[in-house]
Design a protein around this motif. Structure first.
Motif, PDB file in Angstrom:
ATOM      1  N   VAL A   1       0.813  -1.222   0.000  1.00  0.00           N
ATOM      2  CA  VAL A   1       0.000   0.000   0.000  1.00  0.00           C
ATOM      3  C   VAL A   1       0.843   1.267   0.000  1.00  0.00           C
ATOM      4  O   VAL A   1       0.304   2.363  -0.151  1.00  0.00           O
ATOM      5  CB  VAL A   1      -0.965   0.032   1.206  1.00  0.00           C
ATOM      6  N   GLY A   2       2.135   1.144   0.209  1.00  0.00           N
ATOM      7  CA  GLY A   2       2.968   2.335   0.239  1.00  0.00           C
ATOM      8  C   GLY A   2       4.335   2.037   0.800  1.00  0.00           C
ATOM      9  O   GLY A   2       4.659   0.890   1.123  1.00  0.00           O
ATOM     10  N   PRO A   3       5.175   3.075   0.919  1.00  0.00           N
ATOM     11  CA  PRO A   3       6.529   2.869   1.443  1.00  0.00           C
ATOM     12  C   PRO A   3       6.509   2.423   2.900  1.00  0.00           C
ATOM     13  O   PRO A   3       5.519   2.594   3.616  1.00  0.00           O
ATOM     14  CB  PRO A   3       7.174   4.249   1.293  1.00  0.00           C
ATOM     15  N   VAL A   4       7.627   1.875   3.331  1.00  0.00           N
ATOM     16  CA  VAL A   4       7.738   1.377   4.709  1.00  0.00           C
ATOM     17  C   VAL A   4       7.684   2.539   5.691  1.00  0.00           C
ATOM     18  O   VAL A   4       8.364   3.562   5.508  1.00  0.00           O
ATOM     19  CB  VAL A   4       9.056   0.596   4.894  1.00  0.00           C
ATOM     20  N   LEU A   5       6.875   2.391   6.734  1.00  0.00           N
ATOM     21  CA  LEU A   5       6.802   3.358   7.824  1.00  0.00           C
ATOM     22  C   LEU A   5       7.619   2.841   9.000  1.00  0.00           C
ATOM     23  O   LEU A   5       7.966   1.646   9.045  1.00  0.00           O
ATOM     24  CB  LEU A   5       5.347   3.566   8.252  1.00  0.00           C
ATOM     25  N   PRO A   6       7.939   3.688   9.977  1.00  0.00           N
ATOM     26  CA  PRO A   6       8.582   3.170  11.194  1.00  0.00           C
ATOM     27  C   PRO A   6       7.726   2.075  11.823  1.00  0.00           C
ATOM     28  O   PRO A   6       6.497   2.192  11.886  1.00  0.00           O
ATOM     29  CB  PRO A   6       8.669   4.407  12.094  1.00  0.00           C
ATOM     30  N   VAL A   7       8.356   1.007  12.247  1.00  0.00           N
ATOM     31  CA  VAL A   7       7.615  -0.149  12.741  1.00  0.00           C
ATOM     32  C   VAL A   7       6.709   0.259  13.898  1.00  0.00           C
ATOM     33  O   VAL A   7       7.094   0.994  14.799  1.00  0.00           O
ATOM     34  CB  VAL A   7       8.588  -1.264  13.169  1.00  0.00           C
ATOM     35  N   GLY A   8       5.459  -0.190  13.849  1.00  0.00           N
ATOM     36  CA  GLY A   8       4.476   0.159  14.868  1.00  0.00           C
ATOM     37  C   GLY A   8       3.672   1.393  14.556  1.00  0.00           C
ATOM     38  O   GLY A   8       2.707   1.693  15.267  1.00  0.00           O
ATOM     39  N   SER A   9       4.032   2.119  13.501  1.00  0.00           N
ATOM     40  CA  SER A   9       3.257   3.298  13.106  1.00  0.00           C
ATOM     41  C   SER A   9       1.872   2.870  12.640  1.00  0.00           C
ATOM     42  O   SER A   9       1.686   1.767  12.106  1.00  0.00           O
ATOM     43  CB  SER A   9       3.959   4.061  11.985  1.00  0.00           C
ATOM     44  N   VAL A  10       0.886   3.753  12.831  1.00  0.00           N
ATOM     45  CA  VAL A  10      -0.484   3.410  12.453  1.00  0.00           C
ATOM     46  C   VAL A  10      -1.034   4.451  11.484  1.00  0.00           C
ATOM     47  O   VAL A  10      -0.598   5.598  11.467  1.00  0.00           O
ATOM     48  CB  VAL A  10      -1.414   3.316  13.687  1.00  0.00           C
ATOM     49  N   GLU A  11      -1.965   4.007  10.658  1.00  0.00           N
ATOM     50  CA  GLU A  11      -2.699   4.876   9.744  1.00  0.00           C
ATOM     51  C   GLU A  11      -4.193   4.641   9.958  1.00  0.00           C
ATOM     52  O   GLU A  11      -4.657   3.494   9.947  1.00  0.00           O
ATOM     53  CB  GLU A  11      -2.349   4.575   8.289  1.00  0.00           C
TER      54      GLU A  11
END
Length: 425
Positions: free
Chosen positions: A371-381
């Motif tokens: 769905v998109g680039p990697v976020l910092p682990v544990g980040s939420v949308e």
């Protein structure tokens, strides 16, 4: 004998041409590959208690895998590697993330980064990752081996206690027979470690890891047969061996190991993805939330004839003895151009809220890797919000990639818990 071929697919996605690629790699007809998939699907469905077959093959030869992830041996020459939908099989380190989640879901323990050696995931071999981790765990603790007292019948000239005077003048040729209590290394705990080494050796493809496993097997020495695969807690003086013992136990229980063509008893290195996600969410909230976290507690919703009607949310956050928030781990979103909560999930969550007396709920989904680039682990949308009168349900997608990095699990628990706490009334 043909060399071992590995195919990699992603869970919950149609993978075109997989059957054709497998047939070409093995040099066999298309139908023979289908004949390998069918019994493997039946075996996995039975052993993992799946509601439906995990494999779906279309007429065009595409393969879709649902509900499981890991490494499945289909034949002595072919294995199927399945990446969960929230990890990217094109990422060289995805096996490390998967391995940490797999170990956690089976043992309830998170291995620190030092036990997941960087680079082994790049070899595309989950068995090598298990073997290398077991090797490192063993050498970290080998100076204090697990010993236990055992009674043995021996014949020795050294004797403790009273001796018959006649025997003093005419001793037996090999010494006096006697029963002694000895502190020895051949015991049921070391037997599990040795058994795991033997089980991994045929599966590990990396020659250096095989050599190290052989060294570990020689260091452990001869051990009795394994008589039980039940989890046990080692004595406190041997606490440093617990992770190695737990990992070895899971190897022997079919966590990642042998393919026996005539029996096909073990499912391979496989886990149920929704179950793993649920266990990870609950553990992370227990780690990161300052409030009380109750998991899998029944609450009374109403009555059914003469019996109570109970519902069981995954997690309820409690403050000063009062439930304030329902948290439920969900794995699948409703199909469509945009992710959304399934209607059944909404209705179920409303029942949880009514039973607990809360007005807020959070549904947590793993964030798909495409769905998109990697976020910092544990980040939420936040991807959806539903309001029913005074009751509110929010759906959050949680980034899982990178959980095996240094303190990855700690960051995952901290960020996830902070996001959930924002919705606590």
């Amino acid at each position: 004998m043909a060399s071992l071929q590995r195919l990699t697919v992603r869970e919950a996605r149609d993978e075109p041409g997989v059957v054709r690629s497998a047939a070409a790699a093995l040099g066999v007809p298309h139908d023979e590959v289908l004949a390998l998939l069918d019994p493997a699907a039946r075996r996995l469905r039975e052993l993992l208690r799946l509601r439906s077959s995990p494999f779906m093959v279309s007429a065009s030869g595409s393969l879709r895998v649902d509900g499981i992830a890991g490494l499945v041996r289909l034949s002595p020459d072919l294995e199927l590697q399945i990446a969960p939908k929230f990890l990217d099989p094109d990422d060289p380190g995805w096996q490390e993330d998967f391995f940490l989640l797999a170990v956690f879901s089976r043992t309830g323990r998170v291995l620190p980064r030092e036990h997941i050696r960087a680079g082994h995931g790049r070899r595309g071999d989950l068995a090598t990752l298990v073997g290398q981790t077991l090797v490192q765990l063993f050498w970290e603790s080998h100076r204090r081996p697990v010993r236990s007292y055992r009674t043995r019948e021996v014949q020795e000239f050294a004797y403790e206690g009273d001796v018959d005077p006649i025997d003093l003048f005419v001793p037996p040729p090999d010494g006096w027979p006697q029963r002694v209590l000895q502190l020895r290394r051949d015991n049921e705990h070391n037997a599990v470690l040795a058994g795991a080494v033997r089980a991994l050796l045929p599966e590990v493809r990396d020659s250096e890891t095989r050599r190290q496993l052989l060294r570990v097997g020689q260091a452990i020495g001869h051990q009795p047969p394994v008589t039980s695969l039940r989890p046990v807690r080692l004595p406190s003086r041997y606490r440093q061996w617990q992770v190695a013992y737990d990992l070895s136990l899971q190897v022997l229980r079919g966590f990642g190991v042998q393919f026996q063509e005539e029996h096909l008893l073990t499912p391979g290195f496989v886990l149920r993805t929704w179950e793993t996600w649920q266990a990870l969410v609950e553990a992370a909230l227990r780690t990161g939330m300052p409030a009380e976290v109750l998991g899998q507690q029944p609450y009374r919703l109403g009555d059914r004839s003469t019996s109570p009607l109970d519902v069981t949310p995954d997690v309820v956050i409690v403050v000063n003895g009062t439930p304030v928030l329902v948290v439920d781990a969900k794995y699948r979103t409703r199909e469509g151009t945009r992710p959304s909560m399934a209607a059944d999930d909404i209705y179920e969550t409303l029942a949880f809220m009514r039973a607990t007396g809360t007005t807020s709920a959070v549904l947590l989904y793993p964030r798909p890797s495409d769905v998109g680039p990697v976020l910092p682990v544990g980040s939420v949308e936040l991807f959806e919000q539903v309001e029913v009168g005074a009751e509110q349900i929010v759906a959050l997608a949680v980034e899982c990639r990178g959980i095996s990095a240094t303190d990855g699990y700690g960051h995952f628990a901290s960020r996830l818990s902070s996001a959930v706490q924002e919705h606590t009334v």
